[in-house]
Scaffold this motif. Structure first.
Motif, PDB file in Angstrom:
ATOM      1  N   MET A 327       0.944  -1.318  -0.165  1.00  0.00           N
ATOM      2  CA  MET A 327       0.254  -0.286  -0.062  1.00  0.00           C
ATOM      3  C   MET A 327       0.997   0.853  -0.456  1.00  0.00           C
ATOM      4  O   MET A 327       1.585   1.497   1.074  1.00  0.00           O
ATOM      5  N   VAL A 328       0.597   2.090  -1.705  1.00  0.00           N
ATOM      6  CA  VAL A 328       1.312   3.153  -1.219  1.00  0.00           C
ATOM      7  C   VAL A 328       0.404   4.736  -0.557  1.00  0.00           C
ATOM      8  O   VAL A 328       0.235   4.435  -2.233  1.00  0.00           O
ATOM      9  N   PRO A 329       0.561   5.025  -0.126  1.00  0.00           N
ATOM     10  CA  PRO A 329      -0.575   5.767   0.244  1.00  0.00           C
ATOM     11  C   PRO A 329      -0.305   6.967  -0.620  1.00  0.00           C
ATOM     12  O   PRO A 329       1.015   7.562  -0.884  1.00  0.00           O
ATOM     13  N   GLY A 330      -1.470   8.224  -0.927  1.00  0.00           N
ATOM     14  CA  GLY A 330      -0.747   8.585  -1.505  1.00  0.00           C
ATOM     15  C   GLY A 330      -0.821  10.369  -1.043  1.00  0.00           C
ATOM     16  O   GLY A 330      -0.867  10.624   0.397  1.00  0.00           O
ATOM     17  N   GLU A 331      -0.143  11.504  -1.845  1.00  0.00           N
ATOM     18  CA  GLU A 331       0.609  12.304  -0.578  1.00  0.00           C
ATOM     19  C   GLU A 331      -0.326  13.981  -1.284  1.00  0.00           C
ATOM     20  O   GLU A 331       0.217  14.233  -2.329  1.00  0.00           O
ATOM     21  N   PRO A 332      -1.171  14.386  -0.890  1.00  0.00           N
ATOM     22  CA  PRO A 332      -1.755  15.293  -1.039  1.00  0.00           C
ATOM     23  C   PRO A 332      -1.146  16.539  -1.091  1.00  0.00           C
ATOM     24  O   PRO A 332      -1.211  17.254  -0.904  1.00  0.00           O
ATOM     25  N   ARG A 333      -1.371  16.749  -3.089  1.00  0.00           N
ATOM     26  CA  ARG A 333      -0.606  18.077  -3.530  1.00  0.00           C
ATOM     27  C   ARG A 333      -0.126  18.979  -2.355  1.00  0.00           C
ATOM     28  O   ARG A 333       0.381  20.095  -2.512  1.00  0.00           O
ATOM     29  N   SER A 334      -1.996  19.637  -1.860  1.00  0.00           N
ATOM     30  CA  SER A 334      -2.296  20.824  -1.331  1.00  0.00           C
ATOM     31  C   SER A 334      -1.179  20.698  -0.057  1.00  0.00           C
ATOM     32  O   SER A 334      -1.607  21.825   0.537  1.00  0.00           O
ATOM     33  N   LEU A 335      -0.835  19.744   0.466  1.00  0.00           N
ATOM     34  CA  LEU A 335      -0.766  19.644   1.718  1.00  0.00           C
ATOM     35  C   LEU A 335       0.737  19.657   1.926  1.00  0.00           C
ATOM     36  O   LEU A 335       1.677  19.873   3.053  1.00  0.00           O
ATOM     37  N   GLU A 356      -4.865   8.502   1.713  1.00  0.00           N
ATOM     38  CA  GLU A 356      -3.640   9.301   1.947  1.00  0.00           C
ATOM     39  C   GLU A 356      -2.824   9.297   3.472  1.00  0.00           C
ATOM     40  O   GLU A 356      -2.798   8.567   4.074  1.00  0.00           O
ATOM     41  N   SER A 357      -1.712   9.795   3.184  1.00  0.00           N
ATOM     42  CA  SER A 357      -0.473   9.414   4.177  1.00  0.00           C
ATOM     43  C   SER A 357      -0.595  10.383   5.424  1.00  0.00           C
ATOM     44  O   SER A 357      -0.904  11.365   5.163  1.00  0.00           O
ATOM     45  N   PHE A 358      -0.841   9.798   6.391  1.00  0.00           N
ATOM     46  CA  PHE A 358      -0.835  10.198   7.943  1.00  0.00           C
ATOM     47  C   PHE A 358       0.405  10.942   7.960  1.00  0.00           C
ATOM     48  O   PHE A 358       0.191  12.423   8.347  1.00  0.00           O
ATOM     49  N   ALA A 359       2.026  10.566   7.929  1.00  0.00           N
ATOM     50  CA  ALA A 359       3.206  10.986   8.311  1.00  0.00           C
ATOM     51  C   ALA A 359       2.575  12.511   7.501  1.00  0.00           C
ATOM     52  O   ALA A 359       3.412  13.195   8.118  1.00  0.00           O
ATOM     53  N   THR A 360       2.397  12.127   6.187  1.00  0.00           N
ATOM     54  CA  THR A 360       3.046  14.151   5.096  1.00  0.00           C
ATOM     55  C   THR A 360       1.608  14.876   5.677  1.00  0.00           C
ATOM     56  O   THR A 360       1.522  15.960   4.875  1.00  0.00           O
ATOM     57  N   ASN A 469      -7.594   8.137  16.140  1.00  0.00           N
ATOM     58  CA  ASN A 469      -6.103   8.471  17.446  1.00  0.00           C
ATOM     59  C   ASN A 469      -4.980   8.624  16.435  1.00  0.00           C
ATOM     60  O   ASN A 469      -5.024   8.844  15.194  1.00  0.00           O
ATOM     61  N   TYR A 470      -5.148   9.427  16.776  1.00  0.00           N
ATOM     62  CA  TYR A 470      -3.094  10.661  16.814  1.00  0.00           C
ATOM     63  C   TYR A 470      -1.931   8.706  16.830  1.00  0.00           C
ATOM     64  O   TYR A 470      -1.081   9.757  17.613  1.00  0.00           O
ATOM     65  N   ASN A 471      -1.838   8.238  15.938  1.00  0.00           N
ATOM     66  CA  ASN A 471      -1.603   7.030  16.718  1.00  0.00           C
ATOM     67  C   ASN A 471      -0.532   6.353  14.920  1.00  0.00           C
ATOM     68  O   ASN A 471      -1.644   5.910  14.154  1.00  0.00           O
ATOM     69  N   PRO A 472       0.655   7.108  14.230  1.00  0.00           N
ATOM     70  CA  PRO A 472       0.851   6.340  13.273  1.00  0.00           C
ATOM     71  C   PRO A 472       1.073   5.171  13.049  1.00  0.00           C
ATOM     72  O   PRO A 472       0.667   4.686  11.479  1.00  0.00           O
ATOM     73  N   SER A 473       0.940   4.251  13.729  1.00  0.00           N
ATOM     74  CA  SER A 473       0.866   2.998  13.494  1.00  0.00           C
ATOM     75  C   SER A 473      -0.196   2.063  13.252  1.00  0.00           C
ATOM     76  O   SER A 473      -0.287   2.010  11.866  1.00  0.00           O
ATOM     77  N   GLU A 479      -8.777   3.308   8.553  1.00  0.00           N
ATOM     78  CA  GLU A 479      -9.454   3.916   7.756  1.00  0.00           C
ATOM     79  C   GLU A 479     -10.589   5.211   9.151  1.00  0.00           C
ATOM     80  O   GLU A 479     -10.958   4.839   9.697  1.00  0.00           O
ATOM     81  N   ASP A 480      -9.671   5.753   8.732  1.00  0.00           N
ATOM     82  CA  ASP A 480     -10.371   7.477   9.128  1.00  0.00           C
ATOM     83  C   ASP A 480     -10.006   8.588   8.158  1.00  0.00           C
ATOM     84  O   ASP A 480      -9.220   8.092   6.727  1.00  0.00           O
ATOM     85  N   LEU A 481     -11.039   9.518   8.724  1.00  0.00           N
ATOM     86  CA  LEU A 481     -10.983  11.050   7.931  1.00  0.00           C
ATOM     87  C   LEU A 481     -10.255  12.425   8.655  1.00  0.00           C
ATOM     88  O   LEU A 481     -10.409  12.184   9.653  1.00  0.00           O
ATOM     89  N   GLY A 482      -9.815  13.639   8.139  1.00  0.00           N
ATOM     90  CA  GLY A 482      -9.246  14.301   9.023  1.00  0.00           C
ATOM     91  C   GLY A 482      -9.821  15.660   8.661  1.00  0.00           C
ATOM     92  O   GLY A 482      -9.345  15.607   7.276  1.00  0.00           O
ATOM     93  N   LEU A 483     -10.431  16.774   9.428  1.00  0.00           N
ATOM     94  CA  LEU A 483     -10.172  17.842   8.800  1.00  0.00           C
ATOM     95  C   LEU A 483      -9.494  18.802   9.646  1.00  0.00           C
ATOM     96  O   LEU A 483      -9.330  19.168  10.141  1.00  0.00           O
ATOM     97  N   PHE A 484      -8.749  19.549   8.015  1.00  0.00           N
ATOM     98  CA  PHE A 484      -7.811  20.489   7.958  1.00  0.00           C
ATOM     99  C   PHE A 484      -8.793  21.953   8.299  1.00  0.00           C
ATOM    100  O   PHE A 484      -9.107  22.241   6.811  1.00  0.00           O
ATOM    101  N   SER A 485      -8.325  22.420   8.687  1.00  0.00           N
ATOM    102  CA  SER A 485      -9.619  23.793   9.021  1.00  0.00           C
ATOM    103  C   SER A 485      -9.075  25.320   9.709  1.00  0.00           C
ATOM    104  O   SER A 485      -8.326  25.085  11.096  1.00  0.00           O
ATOM    105  N   ALA A 486      -9.198  26.662   9.138  1.00  0.00           N
ATOM    106  CA  ALA A 486      -8.402  27.339   9.688  1.00  0.00           C
ATOM    107  C   ALA A 486      -9.773  28.398   9.680  1.00  0.00           C
ATOM    108  O   ALA A 486      -9.405  29.500   9.737  1.00  0.00           O
TER     109      ALA A 486
END
Length: 701
Positions: A327-335, A356-360, A469-473, A479-486
């Motif tokens: 599994m090679v996660p994608g890396e959203p260009r926007s982030l 999508e990559s949690f790390a990036t 959870n904020y768990n890299p492992s 499978e999870d979702l996350g919203l970044f917002s300002a």
């Protein structure tokens, strides 16, 4: 539609709902674990993945006994004979649980012995017993025993001077009968398999691929442990104990210290299950039964090896040809390109893990915040995290750089308590302000907030609201979702919620958040009622929900009323579900699907049709009383129309007849559907999302 226009139950003219409208939660959970077992039985799944599913099944069953069965037994022991939502007495439930569990264990054994183990052997991976080893392998293991096992093992004889030893929960043991050749007297002894040893040992001389259960190695050397005695017989056994913690937060001055004391007692809770090898003699079983206080329905006779959760070790074998493709996660260009904070300031970004990559994305968000001189403060919740968490390291780095860092660590996260206590103390030593949750509640919401002095001189809040959870492992397989917002309204909401978590506040109403326990339940019920009102008026009405568990009776009754009013209800439930779907006169418009596979479906999504302009929420809450009433949970409303459209599309794809899934039948059984009527394979949702980024909820990726 406004809240005031929502009809009451009386206005709907709904007849009284039937008393048998709920299934048993315990059996619902067992049926979920049955679905896990069906993955292990599926010969189209790569072999080592099937092996891992067998391990997951066993691990799940351990937790089920330690928590759910233990809870039923506690109710019986305390005289709280309150019937379940299905109307069953705890004693009846225990009998039913025992029957279903025994049936599932028989299936698990058959899957291992007749399918998985032979297939592994064909691939050169053998789980062999001592009598199957050759001379060279035995010689190697004799040396291994002397070097690595003998110093750790302590035999305990049971006689008038030595009482029966305490058997800790989930420990693997040997029950041994020895005879004294001088007087022919027989004695019972217990040998504990050291927990520090691997579950399976690989003889170095085997050339790789042959694994011996560690208890077989100990059993072969019992004459050394009982020198001068004759070993009559030996049998492996294993005990499962109540693992629920009991801490009265109102009566303790130091929650962390009280939890640490309670964790020590967890190993010594009441017995809830006794597993023994099928070959055990009646005499030895009688000793174990009497000394451990086990009842007949608590005894599980299985062939060795016990504790198949240890198969995870085999599943980790270096055989990529027997696993899912990488599994090679994608890396959203926007982030991942350019200024991350500028991107979030410009528009909200939705990410979908593990596609999508949690790390990036999430890790990078906090890593940049830790080193950015414009960031002045970080606030973070931690429920479960890994032992080498980059997130924790970023928080520590930020504190050492002089930034204000507030971390809310939920030390009551079941089975992660000790790990969280250790990380909390490390954070404190680094200068972080650590808060240990809210008295009487678990803090389960997934929030991160970075406060930054931007170039325009304004102080802005950059927030992340997630479902996991904020768990890299686990982020690699959950499978999870996350919203970044300002957005100002999100920032104000998250600020207000953090203030209520760290201080004193009774705030209920937020701008774009729904927060439990104050308002989440009523917020969901209100939106279901609005869909009912829309259906009554002939408008578009639909409810789509994705959760891990659906057991809350009030929410389920609201969904039943919606179905009776003509609202289509689509429910995507991974685990336990006590709702009855497709029952005439009750739930004809309710459809329930479950999807299990390579990734653990973990996100929570709530979609309400809202007259054709769907209201979409994501967040941390399952539909269980504990989540709605006894936890701090947060859902965030998705504002971007394109993100809403993509999430609705994801929900519809999961529920589609052309997608492989388990479907809940009116009688409470689950039917797995993987092929259409012409025998063609249906869409595998997770594989489709892995292979086609256009299907994902992330845009700009």
């Amino acid at each position: 539609m406004s809240t005031e226009s929502a009809p009451t139950e009386a206005e709907l003219g709904t007849a009284e709902l039937p008393s048998d409208r709920f299934m048993d939660r315990e059996e619902g959970w067992l049926r979920f674990n049955q679905r896990v077992l069906e993955l292990a039985e599926d010969e189209d799944i790569p072999l080592l993945e099937r092996t891992r599913f067998l391990a997951i099944f066993s691990s799940n069953l351990d937790e089920f006994f330690m928590v759910r069965v233990a809870g039923l037994k506690r109710r019986l022991a305390t005289g709280l004979f309150v019937a379940s939502s299905s109307g069953h007495h705890p004693r009846d439930l225990l009998e039913r649980v025992s029957k279903v569990t025994h049936e599932l264990v028989v299936r698990q054994i058959a899957c291992f012995e007749e399918s998985v183990a032979p297939a592994l052997a064909e691939e050169g991976i053998g789980i062999v017993r001592w009598n199957e080893l050759d001379t060279a392998e035995r010689e190697y293991l004799h040396g291994y025993f002397r070097r690595s096992v003998y110093p750790l093992v302590t035999p305990f004889t049971v006689d008038s001077a030595h009482p029966f030893p305490y058997i800790s929960g989930r420990s693997l043991n040997l029950a041994v009968t020895v005879r004294d050749p001088d007087d022919d007297r027989q004695m019972f002894a217990r040998v504990k398999v050291p927990a520090s040893l691997p579950r399976f040992i690989e003889p170095a001389t085997s050339g790789g691929g042959r694994y011996v259960p560690v208890e077989d190695i100990i059993a072969a050397h019992l004459p050394q442990l009982f020198e001068g005695m004759h070993v009559v017989e030996h049998h492996a056994f294993r005990v499962t104990r109540n693992a629920d913690l009991e801490v009265d937060e109102d009566e303790t001055d130091d929650l962390v210290q009280s939890l640490e004391n309670e964790l020590l007692r967890r190993r010594f809770g009441p017995l809830v299950r006794l597993e023994v090898e099928r070959t055990i003699s009646d005499e030895v079983l009688a000793i174990l039964t009497e000394e451990l206080g086990a009842e007949e329905e608590e005894i599980y006779r299985v062939p060795g090896p016990l504790n198949l959760a240890g198969l995870a070790q085999i599943a980790d074998a270096d055989r990529p040809d027997l696993r899912y493709p990488p599994m090679v996660p994608g890396e959203p260009r926007s982030l991942t390109s350019g200024d991350l904070f500028a991107t979030i300031r410009e528009r909200e970004v939705l990410v979908h893990h593990p596609y999508e990559s949690f790390a990036t994305t999430t890790e990078r968000f906090l890593s940049l915040a830790a080193t950015d001189p414009k960031v002045v403060a970080i606030k973070q919740t931690l429920y479960r995290t890994s032992g080498d968490s980059p997130i924790v390291e970023s928080l520590i780095e930020a504190a050492r750089a002089g930034k204000e860092v507030v971390v809310l660590v939920e030390v009551k996260a079941r089975f992660d308590e000790q790990n969280n206590i250790q990380w909390a103390r490390k954070l404190e030593r680094a200068g972080c302000h650590v808060v240990y949750g809210v008295v009487g509640l678990k803090t389960h919401c997934k929030l991160s907030m970075v406060i930054r002095q931007d170039d325009d001189g304004l102080l802005r809040r950059y927030c992340h609201v997630g479902t996991g959870n904020y768990n890299p492992s686990t982020a690699r397989v959950y499978e999870d979702l996350g919203l970044f917002s300002a957005a100002d309204e999100v920032g104000e909401d998250v600020s207000d919620l953090f203030n209520s978590l760290t201080g004193f506040s009774r705030k209920k109403h937020y701008r774009r958040l729904l927060v439990a326990p104050a308002a989440l339940r009523q917020g969901l019920l209100r939106q279901i009622d609005e869909e009912i009102a829309a259906a009554r008026e002939g408008g578009a009405a639909r409810v789509r929900i994705k959760v891990n568990s659906l057991v809350d009776e009030e929410i389920i009754d609201a969904l039943y009323r919606a179905s009776l009013a003509g609202v289509r209800v689509d429910l995507w439930v991974r685990g336990s579900c006590v709702l009855r779907a497709g029952v005439p006169g009750l739930s004809e418009n309710i459809h329930v699907r479950s999807i299990l596979g390579r990734f653990l479906e973990h996100s929570r999504v709530f979609v309400f049709e809202n007259g054709g302009r769907p209201k979409v929420w994501i967040g941390s809450a399952d539909l269980m009383p504990r989540n709605l009433d006894r936890r701090v949970e947060a859902l965030v409303r998705i504002a971007d129309p394109e993100q809403c459209r993509r999430l609705v599309g994801l929900m519809d794809l999961a529920m589609a007849d052309g997608t492989s899934s388990w479907r809940l039948e009116p009688d409470g059984s689950w039917t797995r559907v993987t092929h259409d009527e012409n025998g063609q394979l249906l869409i595998d949702l997770q594989e489709a999302l892995r292979g086609d980024r256009h299907l994902r909820v992330v845009d700009g990726g």
